[in-house]
Design a protein around this motif. Structure first.
Motif, PDB file in Angstrom:
ATOM      1  N   THR A 154      -3.273  38.612  66.855  1.00 34.94           N
ATOM      2  CA  THR A 154      -3.513  39.883  67.424  1.00 34.94           C
ATOM      3  C   THR A 154      -2.871  40.944  67.297  1.00 34.94           C
ATOM      4  N   LEU A 196      -6.004  52.429  63.333  1.00 39.53           N
ATOM      5  CA  LEU A 196      -6.691  51.810  64.391  1.00 39.53           C
ATOM      6  C   LEU A 196      -6.651  52.688  66.014  1.00 39.53           C
ATOM      7  N   THR A 200      -8.359  50.065  70.789  1.00 38.35           N
ATOM      8  CA  THR A 200      -8.895  48.908  71.192  1.00 38.35           C
ATOM      9  C   THR A 200      -8.163  47.899  69.857  1.00 38.35           C
ATOM     10  N   ALA A 201      -7.192  48.916  69.924  1.00 38.18           N
ATOM     11  CA  ALA A 201      -6.245  48.487  68.231  1.00 38.18           C
ATOM     12  C   ALA A 201      -5.957  46.936  68.955  1.00 38.18           C
ATOM     13  N   THR A 204      -7.342  43.643  67.530  1.00 39.47           N
ATOM     14  CA  THR A 204      -7.582  43.970  65.791  1.00 39.47           C
ATOM     15  C   THR A 204      -7.010  42.378  65.498  1.00 39.47           C
TER      16      THR A 204
END
Length: 492
Positions: A154, A196, A200-201, A204
């Motif tokens: 991620t 982003l 919430t980055a 990802t």
């Protein structure tokens, strides 16, 4: 020489085989026209096969049952018309049926197992390919650095692999002030040119992307709650200059939507439904329009010297205001306060114990809001207990320190805070002549600061003996604070 083997029937009783199944009598082969009868080996035991067409062709040999004992072959031929015999319980073969030789063939289950094995092998191959594809590392550029990461990596994995190349933001309170360092977002990430969402980055996935760039995190505001129809506290405005500190406009709370910080506890007005009305605290001067009136004030009593001071005032027909310390109104102090009231003087409060303790005996603002109110209410109560009358709701704050925050907390308790224009500095105990000189420089409407408590006040009393007769002769009138406040006010 015995030939038992040539005549087995003679020894049947001795050679009876308990487990052998009796065989039917052999039928001699009959040759048809043009057909050759093959020679039979001595050890051949197969029976001729009868066909539906009653052909005289030789029968296919019957497979010998596994484990059956070998029968002797040197039997005498029997009559071809003799009846055949068969094992008990076993049906006799039809004349129109051809016995089928028993042969070894592959069972159906073996084929199923072979197919299943092939399927399992194929599935293993497919799983291996898929697993290899899913675990194959990916190449990605992180802030210009080429890295290999797991395919399941991620954005946050890339951040850690690159050595955390950014600084976290901070948490701010609802007013924008720093609350907690490093409690903002950890970083700002741009994935293949697209920025982003910082909140919430981190989760990802990176599979399918080629580059990511990290920058410093952003500041965030503390969590908060919002509530409607909440009271909005009114403010206070301290305006002007002068010894009289009077409330000219009473404050009134408003209402509206309030946001409260969950960490700082601060409140912020989001929307106003009803406007609050501020308290106006005006500092001003009494406007006597040139009339020679002066207000003499005495702090920190009652004391041992107060009665002698009262004698001087009585002798000169002068009235004064005594700002008493509540815990001093006891014993002889009660009688002293009663005399002050009886002789026309005003008794007001200088607080309960002159702001001792947290107030350091000089400043109410050092105390808690509850302590401030207690200092004033207890001071008033001590006067009422001694005199039996409601006191005048004016006061003088210790040290003259009465800032806006104190006013806002006690505005419902007092009418005015009283300062001064002339300080005789008698609290320093100068010579009586110097105190008298300060008294002689008064102007109309002035408020004079002196003390009847806090120590020996003989110089104050002597200074009054010097100055008062001269002032009375010059036409000056000495009034209480309540009387002075009846005059109009002016700003300077």
């Amino acid at each position: 020489m015995s030939h038992d083997n040539d005549f087995p029937e003679k020894h049947g009783a001795q050679r009876t085989r308990t487990h052998a199944r009796p065989r039917p009598a052999k039928k001699p082969l009959v040759a048809q026209e043009g057909q050759r009868i093959p020679a039979r080996r001595a050890d051949e035991h197969a029976y001729p096969v009868e066909t539906p067409s009653r052909s005289s062709e030789p029968r296919a040999p019957r497979a010998q049952a596994s484990g059956a004992p070998h029968m002797p072959t040197n039997r005498k031929p029997t009559d071809s018309h003799a009846p055949r015999t068969h094992a008990p319980g076993k049906p006799h073969p039809s004349r129109n049926q051809t016995p089928v030789a028993q042969t070894s063939t592959s069972r159906p289950s073996e084929t199923v197992f072979a197919i299943a094995g092939a399927c399992v092998a194929l599935m293993l191959v497919i799983f291996g390919v898929v697993h290899w594809q899913s675990t194959k590392p990916i190449d990605i550029t992180v802030n210009g650095q080429e890295l290999q990461l797991p395919r399941t990596a991620t954005v946050n994995d890339a951040f850690e692999a690159a050595g955390s190349p950014a600084t976290a933001g901070n948490m701010l309170d609802i007013d924008g002030e720093l609350l907690q360092e490093g409690s903002g977002t950890a970083y700002t990430a741009t994935l293949d040119g697209h920025e982003l969402d910082p909140t919430t980055a981190a989760d990802t996935p990176l599979d399918g992307h080629t580059s990511i760039d990290f920058a410093n995190g952003v500041d965030v505001e503390e969590p908060s709650n919002t509530a409607e129809n909440q009271p909005i506290a009114h403010g206070a405005q301290d305006v002007g200059h002068g010894p009289l500190h009077i409330v000219t406009q009473k404050g009134q709370d408003g209402s509206g939507t309030i946001k409260t910080g969950q960490v700082s506890g601060k409140q912020q007005v989001i929307e106003v439904t009803n406007d609050p009305v501020d308290t106006i605290m005006k500092r001003c001067y009494p406007d006597t329009q040139g009339e020679k009136v002066v207000a003499l004030t005495f702090d920190d009593g009652p004391w041992d010297d107060t009665n002698e001071l009262l004698d001087v005032l009585r002798d000169n027909g002068a009235k004064a205001t005594f700002f008493t310390v509540g815990n001093r109104i006891s014993g002889n102090g009660v009688d002293t306060v009663k005399r002050e009231v009886a002789e026309g003087h005003q008794v007001a409060t200088h607080t309960w114990d002159h702001a001792a303790g947290d107030g350091q005996s000089v400043n109410l603002s050092y105390m808690s809001a509850e302590q401030q109110r207690e200092e004033i209410t207890k001071g008033f109560q001590a006067i009422e207990d001694a005199t039996g009358q409601k006191p005048s709701f004016v006061m003088r704050a210790p040290g003259g320190n009465f800032p806006t925050e104190v006013w806002s907390n006690v505005e419902d308790l007092v009418v005015a805070d009283i300062g001064w224009d002339v300080d005789t500095t008698d609290w320093k105990r100068p010579e009586a002549s110097r105190i008298a000189a300060e008294l002689m420089r008064v102007t109309p409407g002035d408020i004079v600061l002196m003390h009847d408590g806090g120590g020996n006040r003989e110089n104050t009393i002597e200074g009054l003996r010097i100055a008062l007769p001269k002032l009375v002769q010059d036409g000056w009138k000495f009034v209480t604070i309540d009387e002075l406040m009846k005059y109009p006010t002016k700003d300077s």
